[in-house]
Scaffold this motif. Structure first.
Motif, mmCIF file in Angstrom:
data_model
loop_
_atom_site.group_PDB
_atom_site.id
_atom_site.type_symbol
_atom_site.label_atom_id
_atom_site.label_comp_id
_atom_site.label_asym_id
_atom_site.label_seq_id
_atom_site.Cartn_x
_atom_site.Cartn_y
_atom_site.Cartn_z
ATOM 1 N N GLY A 37 1.814 -0.827 -14.061
ATOM 2 C CA GLY A 37 0.778 -1.632 -13.379
ATOM 3 C C GLY A 37 0.283 -2.733 -14.289
ATOM 4 N N GLY A 76 -4.768 -6.985 -13.090
ATOM 5 C CA GLY A 76 -5.978 -6.176 -13.220
ATOM 6 C C GLY A 76 -6.114 -5.374 -14.504
ATOM 7 N N GLY A 83 -4.275 -2.995 -15.815
ATOM 8 C CA GLY A 83 -3.062 -2.823 -16.624
ATOM 9 C C GLY A 83 -2.801 -4.046 -17.491
ATOM 10 N N ALA A 86 5.918 -3.076 -13.802
ATOM 11 C CA ALA A 86 5.353 -3.214 -12.455
ATOM 12 C C ALA A 86 6.486 -3.821 -11.650
ATOM 13 N N MET A 128 9.735 -2.238 -12.625
ATOM 14 C CA MET A 128 9.911 -0.876 -12.112
ATOM 15 C C MET A 128 9.090 -0.708 -10.833
ATOM 16 N N ASP A 129 9.707 -0.072 -9.838
ATOM 17 C CA ASP A 129 8.972 0.270 -8.614
ATOM 18 C C ASP A 129 8.689 1.766 -8.667
ATOM 19 N N ASN A 157 -0.652 3.618 -15.187
ATOM 20 C CA ASN A 157 -1.786 2.914 -14.593
ATOM 21 C C ASN A 157 -1.478 2.319 -13.214
ATOM 22 N N ARG A 187 3.164 7.151 1.430
ATOM 23 C CA ARG A 187 3.408 5.993 0.562
ATOM 24 C C ARG A 187 2.434 6.029 -0.638
ATOM 25 N N SER A 230 -6.819 7.467 -13.271
ATOM 26 C CA SER A 230 -7.226 8.091 -12.013
ATOM 27 C C SER A 230 -8.296 7.183 -11.413
ATOM 28 N N PRO A 235 -11.977 5.151 -13.657
ATOM 29 C CA PRO A 235 -12.834 3.976 -13.501
ATOM 30 C C PRO A 235 -13.590 4.023 -12.171
ATOM 31 N N THR A 249 -10.859 -6.315 -9.908
ATOM 32 C CA THR A 249 -9.412 -6.568 -9.852
ATOM 33 C C THR A 249 -9.066 -6.827 -8.378
ATOM 34 N N PRO A 250 -7.851 -7.275 -8.116
ATOM 35 C CA PRO A 250 -7.462 -7.512 -6.703
ATOM 36 C C PRO A 250 -7.012 -6.252 -5.969
ATOM 37 N N GLN A 309 -15.633 -4.526 -5.364
ATOM 38 C CA GLN A 309 -14.790 -4.900 -6.504
ATOM 39 C C GLN A 309 -15.401 -6.094 -7.241
HETATM 40 N N1 LIG Z 1 -10.140 -1.739 -9.562
HETATM 41 C C1 LIG Z 1 -10.809 -0.632 -9.359
HETATM 42 O O1 LIG Z 1 -11.967 -0.685 -8.889
HETATM 43 C C2 LIG Z 1 -10.204 0.699 -9.703
HETATM 44 C C3 LIG Z 1 -11.042 1.810 -9.713
HETATM 45 C C4 LIG Z 1 -10.512 3.055 -10.010
HETATM 46 C C5 LIG Z 1 -9.179 3.188 -10.333
HETATM 47 N N2 LIG Z 1 -8.368 2.103 -10.301
HETATM 48 C C6 LIG Z 1 -6.960 2.313 -10.616
HETATM 49 O O2 LIG Z 1 -6.561 1.416 -11.622
HETATM 50 C C7 LIG Z 1 -5.168 1.208 -11.544
HETATM 51 C C8 LIG Z 1 -4.881 -0.280 -11.657
HETATM 52 O O3 LIG Z 1 -5.442 -0.930 -10.534
HETATM 53 P P1 LIG Z 1 -6.160 -2.355 -10.619
HETATM 54 O O4 LIG Z 1 -7.541 -2.188 -10.180
HETATM 55 O O5 LIG Z 1 -5.852 -3.013 -11.886
HETATM 56 O O6 LIG Z 1 -5.429 -3.090 -9.376
HETATM 57 P P2 LIG Z 1 -4.318 -4.215 -9.319
HETATM 58 O O7 LIG Z 1 -4.774 -5.433 -10.044
HETATM 59 O O8 LIG Z 1 -3.956 -4.334 -7.891
HETATM 60 O O9 LIG Z 1 -3.110 -3.581 -10.141
HETATM 61 C C9 LIG Z 1 -2.288 -2.579 -9.608
HETATM 62 C C10 LIG Z 1 -1.020 -2.555 -10.426
HETATM 63 O O10 LIG Z 1 -0.159 -1.539 -9.911
HETATM 64 C C11 LIG Z 1 1.128 -2.089 -9.696
HETATM 65 N N3 LIG Z 1 1.820 -1.447 -8.587
HETATM 66 C C12 LIG Z 1 1.412 -1.333 -7.299
HETATM 67 N N4 LIG Z 1 2.362 -0.751 -6.564
HETATM 68 C C13 LIG Z 1 3.397 -0.480 -7.406
HETATM 69 C C14 LIG Z 1 4.686 0.086 -7.245
HETATM 70 N N5 LIG Z 1 5.144 0.504 -6.046
HETATM 71 N N6 LIG Z 1 5.484 0.195 -8.329
HETATM 72 C C15 LIG Z 1 5.081 -0.247 -9.535
HETATM 73 N N7 LIG Z 1 3.876 -0.805 -9.758
HETATM 74 C C16 LIG Z 1 3.057 -0.924 -8.696
HETATM 75 C C17 LIG Z 1 0.883 -3.566 -9.400
HETATM 76 O O11 LIG Z 1 2.012 -4.336 -9.756
HETATM 77 P P3 LIG Z 1 3.108 -4.954 -8.769
HETATM 78 O O12 LIG Z 1 2.435 -5.333 -7.501
HETATM 79 O O13 LIG Z 1 3.645 -6.113 -9.557
HETATM 80 O O14 LIG Z 1 4.124 -3.875 -8.596
HETATM 81 C C18 LIG Z 1 -0.262 -3.871 -10.348
HETATM 82 O O15 LIG Z 1 0.232 -4.221 -11.616
HETATM 83 C C19 LIG Z 1 -4.713 1.846 -10.232
HETATM 84 O O16 LIG Z 1 -4.122 3.094 -10.496
HETATM 85 C C20 LIG Z 1 -6.005 2.051 -9.479
HETATM 86 O O17 LIG Z 1 -5.953 3.120 -8.580
HETATM 87 C C21 LIG Z 1 -8.853 0.860 -9.990
#
Ligand SMILES: NC(=O)c1ccc[n+]([C@@H]2O[C@H](COP(=O)([O-])OP(=O)(O)OC[C@H]3O[C@@H](n4cnc5c(N)ncnc54)[C@H](OP(=O)(O)O)[C@@H]3O)[C@@H](O)[C@H]2O)c1
Length: 264
Positions: free
Chosen positions: A12, A16, A18, A36, A61-62, A89, A108, A140, A184, A189-190, A210
């Motif tokens: 990830g 965001g 990651g 990612a 990687m997916d 992440n 999914r 998480s 968190p 993040t998006p 967010q």
């Molecule tokens: N933002 C929050 O408020 C929040 C709160 C609690 C926990 N989290 C957790 O934090 C982590 C990061 O999220 P973020 O907030 O930074 O959101 P984000 O900016 O949307 O980042 C999500 C990341 O996951 C990757 N990803 C999504 N689907 C994927 C797939 N099928 N295979 C590989 N990579 C994949 C995306 O990359 P690609 O699209 O390039 O694959 C992106 O790099 C997540 O686990 C999320 O649940 C976020």
């Protein structure tokens, strides 16, 4: 320089938390392996890390394609050498009520957030054990500690990570593998944009929750610190963290509150 010359693999990493973690690890002396799906975005993060003096590699990687993961791990080990830290992440969120969500959406979210993470961890572990240990962390969520409206499958996937990684910690502490579960709250993040609705379509908007959250950079700083200290579980965010303690010590108040908070 908490991670000088350590090799840290971050999933990830294209966006965001990651991407911010990759930069923070680089600032702390680490070399970073970035994964990612979106290669172009990963290349940008790679260049940001290199500007801080880090070595950086991109391995697209997916997480939903678990059959490809073992081969990618072999390629990483061949090219990079040792994996000292794995930060699981990558993930997707959800915006849909249970009674309007098709089962494919539940599957999914579990596939990406849970099975993808488990597959990668299992593929990396033999290498870590051979090297005498390592650090594994997983992002998480506070929603990994309690249920929340519009997030049934998301909360389930994050709860599942707690069960898996707590068990793994208990098994592998003797082998020098530390496990940090990071929860968190709302982070800027998006993530809500790619969150899945009941019919599987993306939500497509950045939620107010967010926008008002902690910055991804501040979150990343705390995450890297927690991994360095070998913390077992950390809650990162603002007042939203209180919900964990309310759920634990005053469940009736939690059950009342959780139906009244804004879920978007
Ligand atoms: N933002 C929050 O408020 C929040 C709160 C609690 C926990 N989290 C957790 O934090 C982590 C990061 O999220 P973020 O907030 O930074 O959101 P984000 O900016 O949307 O980042 C999500 C990341 O996951 C990757 N990803 C999504 N689907 C994927 C797939 N099928 N295979 C590989 N990579 C994949 C995306 O990359 P690609 O699209 O390039 O694959 C992106 O790099 C997540 O686990 C999320 O649940 C976020």
């Amino acid at each position: 320089m908490k991670f000088k010359n350590k090799n840290v693999w971050i999933t990830g990493a294209s966006s965001g938390i990651g991407a911010a973690s990759a930069v923070e690890f680089a600032r702390q002396g680490a070399n970073v392996i970035l994964s990612a799906r979106r290669e172009e975005a990963l290349q940008q993060v790679k260049s940001d890390c290199e500007q801080l003096g880090a070595k950086a590699w991109v391995f697209p990687m997916d997480l939903a394609q678990t059959g490809d993961i073992v081969l990618i791990v072999q390629q990483v080990i061949q090219e990079v050498g040792t994996i000292d830290v794995l930060l699981n992440n990558g993930g997707i969120s959800q915006r849909g009520v249970v009674n309007e969500t098709i089962l494919e959406v539940d599957r999914r979210i579990m596939e990406v957030n849970f099975f993808g993470t488990v597959a990668l961890t299992k593929a990396v572990l033999p290498h870590m054990l051979k090297n005498g240990g390592g650090r594994v962390a997983v992002t998480s969520s506070l929603v990994g500690k309690f249920g929340f409206p519009l997030r049934s499958a998301y909360a389930a996937s994050k709860h599942a990570l707690h069960g898996f990684f707590e068990s793994m910690r208990a098994e592998l502490v003797k082998d020098g593998v530390s496990v940090t579960v990071i929860c968190p709250g709302r982070i800027q993040t998006p993530i809500s944009k790619s969150a899945l609705q009941g019919d599987g379509k993306e939500w497509g908007q950045v939620d107010e929750g967010q926008q008002k959250g902690m910055s991804a950079e501040d979150c990343a700083t705390q995450m890297v610190q927690a991994i360095y200290k070998g913390k077992k579980e950390v809650y990162i965010g603002g007042s939203d963290r209180l919900m964990v303690y309310i759920r634990r010590y005053c469940p009736p108040l939690f059950y009342w509150l959780v139906t009244r908070v804004k879920a978007t």
